[in-house]
Write a protein that holds these residues in place. Structure first.
Motif, PDB file in Angstrom:
ATOM      1  N   ILE A   1       0.833  -1.205   0.000  1.00 21.61           N
ATOM      2  CA  ILE A   1       0.000   0.000   0.000  1.00 21.61           C
ATOM      3  C   ILE A   1       0.867   1.253   0.000  1.00 21.61           C
ATOM      4  O   ILE A   1       0.584   2.226  -0.723  1.00 21.61           O
ATOM      5  N   GLU A   2       1.943   1.236   0.795  1.00 25.40           N
ATOM      6  CA  GLU A   2       2.826   2.402   0.841  1.00 25.40           C
ATOM      7  C   GLU A   2       3.463   2.665  -0.516  1.00 25.40           C
ATOM      8  O   GLU A   2       3.538   3.818  -0.968  1.00 25.40           O
ATOM      9  N   ARG A   3       3.897   1.592  -1.185  1.00 23.36           N
ATOM     10  CA  ARG A   3       4.495   1.774  -2.515  1.00 23.36           C
ATOM     11  C   ARG A   3       3.470   2.294  -3.508  1.00 23.36           C
ATOM     12  O   ARG A   3       3.771   3.154  -4.342  1.00 23.36           O
TER      13      ARG A   3
ATOM     14  N   HIS B   1       2.941   5.971  -2.640  1.00 19.41           N
ATOM     15  CA  HIS B   1       4.129   6.805  -2.863  1.00 19.41           C
ATOM     16  C   HIS B   1       4.478   6.896  -4.344  1.00 19.41           C
ATOM     17  O   HIS B   1       4.717   7.989  -4.874  1.00 19.41           O
ATOM     18  N   ASP B   2       4.503   5.753  -5.022  1.00 19.24           N
ATOM     19  CA  ASP B   2       4.938   5.753  -6.418  1.00 19.24           C
ATOM     20  C   ASP B   2       3.850   6.186  -7.380  1.00 19.24           C
ATOM     21  O   ASP B   2       4.145   6.627  -8.489  1.00 19.24           O
ATOM     22  N   GLY B   3       2.596   6.052  -6.982  1.00 18.16           N
ATOM     23  CA  GLY B   3       1.501   6.380  -7.895  1.00 18.16           C
ATOM     24  C   GLY B   3       0.772   7.651  -7.517  1.00 18.16           C
ATOM     25  O   GLY B   3       0.975   8.721  -8.105  1.00 18.16           O
ATOM     26  N   THR B   4      -0.063   7.547  -6.482  1.00 13.33           N
ATOM     27  CA  THR B   4      -0.944   8.663  -6.137  1.00 13.33           C
ATOM     28  C   THR B   4      -0.157   9.903  -5.722  1.00 13.33           C
ATOM     29  O   THR B   4      -0.486  11.026  -6.133  1.00 13.33           O
ATOM     30  N   GLN B   5       0.850   9.737  -4.886  1.00 14.31           N
ATOM     31  CA  GLN B   5       1.612  10.901  -4.434  1.00 14.31           C
ATOM     32  C   GLN B   5       2.264  11.623  -5.605  1.00 14.31           C
ATOM     33  O   GLN B   5       2.240  12.865  -5.675  1.00 14.31           O
ATOM     34  N   ASN B   6       2.851  10.891  -6.535  1.00 11.67           N
ATOM     35  CA  ASN B   6       3.458  11.530  -7.702  1.00 11.67           C
ATOM     36  C   ASN B   6       2.421  12.268  -8.537  1.00 11.67           C
ATOM     37  O   ASN B   6       2.678  13.353  -9.074  1.00 11.67           O
ATOM     38  N   ARG B   7       1.226  11.688  -8.666  1.00 12.04           N
ATOM     39  CA  ARG B   7       0.163  12.368  -9.407  1.00 12.04           C
ATOM     40  C   ARG B   7      -0.210  13.686  -8.740  1.00 12.04           C
ATOM     41  O   ARG B   7      -0.378  14.720  -9.404  1.00 12.04           O
TER      42      ARG B   7
ATOM     43  N   VAL C   1      -6.337   1.411  -4.766  1.00 13.26           N
ATOM     44  CA  VAL C   1      -5.685   1.028  -3.508  1.00 13.26           C
ATOM     45  C   VAL C   1      -6.729   0.681  -2.458  1.00 13.26           C
ATOM     46  O   VAL C   1      -6.585  -0.300  -1.715  1.00 13.26           O
ATOM     47  N   ALA C   2      -7.813   1.478  -2.394  1.00 13.72           N
ATOM     48  CA  ALA C   2      -8.859   1.196  -1.405  1.00 13.72           C
ATOM     49  C   ALA C   2      -9.517  -0.150  -1.666  1.00 13.72           C
ATOM     50  O   ALA C   2      -9.793  -0.914  -0.736  1.00 13.72           O
ATOM     51  N   ARG C   3      -9.780  -0.447  -2.952  1.00 11.50           N
ATOM     52  CA  ARG C   3     -10.368  -1.758  -3.262  1.00 11.50           C
ATOM     53  C   ARG C   3      -9.416  -2.891  -2.904  1.00 11.50           C
ATOM     54  O   ARG C   3      -9.851  -3.987  -2.554  1.00 11.50           O
TER      55      ARG C   3
END
Length: 420
Positions: free
Chosen positions: A234-236, A239-245, A288-290
């Motif tokens: 979940i952290e990856r 961090h790698d997806g949503t945070q970068n967006r 991620v939530a699903r």
């Protein structure tokens, strides 16, 4: 009348299909039983030689190795039985001292099993495997008997030499007899071998508690590892997806704010890109939530969630759910993820034409079975995701069994305790 005739035909085919299915399952089990029987025969002969040479003292040095060999063969048989039914929890290795080993009830039971499995078990499993071989030979005899020399065209037992087509008919009749014997005898043979193994190879009642504590300790450690792995995933993802967006959205909004006065057209284009990035971030957050706990389980229950999974499967999938009550949310989530991983593997690796999901609630246990008609040969590991599912299942004190002989079919069975 037509409908009644079809019903009668289906009723007539039902027992025949069940008998054929039981025979096929038995034929899948018997090669493993024959393998452990051959190993047991080797260890039994080693022990007999050690006992005989103990008179002069030499065999006393070999007896501990023979007892360890017997325990190793028994462990292989426990693993074989666990693949075709409930896990057989065995005792610890035999004591090193011969006197203690001779007084150990579990060691004596293993030796009793070894002696019977190396003799009667070897004979029964060999006969059970020879029956279908003889049946296939005799039933296909009309296709190739003319290719043999005149003095070698005989039935499997060499009762007579076939010289013309009139002599072929009795051979085919014998083949039908071999086939009937296969259907009638192989299931009870496999059941007898399995029942005897489970009775003699299971740990005694005095050791159950300590073994259970050890098993639960290992399961707890695996559950904690699985939990830590899930948190890292979940952290990856964040961090790698949503945070970068979201960082991209922030940068684009800043650029749009600076450009709004000097170049409104460019600012409009930047805002569109920011909106697209925000929508992608929202989609990734939903994904991620699903992955944590699918909302569809809460909204539609396990049956509806699995039906939705089947609808999105790349392989046509039939779902049959008979769960009259709701189970715990964590149990339903584990069943959901197990089916999702199984269907993913089916679509990626199995080359199957169809898949089926069957879910039943029996005796406070949720039983999930996923089958496909693919090429088989599936194993845990190798990126299949089944190791993670096994950890989830064992964390609930459940069991996962994978049966996938080469050529198929593949069956994944998950059983989870589920209090009403």
């Amino acid at each position: 009348m037509g409908t009644t005739g079809k019903q009668r035909a289906g009723a007539a085919r039902g027992p025949l299909a069940r008998s054929a299915g039981r025979s096929l399952v038995a034929l899948e089990q018997l090669p493993g039983a024959l393998g452990t029987a051959l190993l047991a025969l080797g260890v039994l002969l080693f022990l007999l030689v050690a006992v005989v040479t103990s008179v002069v003292g030499v065999g006393l040095l070999a007896l501990p190795a023979g007892l360890r060999g017997a325990h190793a063969v028994a462990e292989r048989e426990r693993a074989r039985l666990g693949r075709w039914g409930p896990e057989v929890v065995g005792p610890p290795p035999p004591p090193r001292q011969l006197r203690d080993a001779a007084a150990d009830p579990a060691t004596r039971r293993e030796l009793r099993w070894l002696a019977g499995h190396a003799t009667a078990g070897l004979l029964l499993s060999a006969v059970g495997l020879l029956l279908p071989i003889y049946a296939v030979r005799e039933l296909t005899f009309p296709l190739w008997w003319q290719l043999l020399p005149d003095d070698q065209a005989t039935d499997a037992l060499t009762f007579w030499v076939v010289e013309d087509w009139a002599g072929v008919a009795p051979v085919v009749a014998i083949g039908v007899g071999w086939a009937l014997l296969t259907v009638v005898l192989t299931p009870p043979v496999a059941e007898l071998l399995a029942r005897r193994g489970r009775r003699l190879l299971a740990a005694d009642a005095g050791a159950d508690l300590s073994l259970r504590v050890a098993q639960l300790t290992a399961t707890r450690a695996a559950a904690l590892d699985a939990h830590a792995t899930e948190l890292r995933r979940i952290e990856r993802s964040l961090h790698d997806g949503t945070q970068n967006r979201l960082v991209g959205v922030t940068v684009l909004l800043g650029a749009a704010r600076r450009a709004v006065l000097r170049d409104p057209a460019a600012a409009e284009e930047i805002l569109e890109r920011a909106q697209d990035a925000a929508e992608q971030a929202l989609a990734e957050l939903r994904s991620v939530a699903r992955g944590i706990l699918p909302p569809v389980l809460e909204d539609r229950g396990l049956a509806g969630a699995l039906t939705g999974l089947a609808a999105t499967s790349a392989v046509p999938c039939q779902v049959d759910v008979d769960v009259p009550v709701r189970c715990a949310a964590s149990v339903e989530a584990t069943a959901y993820f197990a089916v999702a991983e199984a269907l993913t593997n089916v679509s990626r690796h199995s080359r199957a034409g169809r898949a089926a999901v069957e879910v039943r609630l029996r005796e406070q246990r949720l039983c999930v079975r996923v089958t496909d008609d693919g090429a088989g040969g599936a194993v845990e590991g190798g990126g299949s995701g089944l190791v993670g599912i096994r950890r989830r299942v064992e964390a609930h004190d459940g069991t996962l069994t994978l049966t996938s002989p080469p050529g198929g079919p593949t069956t994944l069975t998950v059983e989870l305790p589920c209090g009403s």
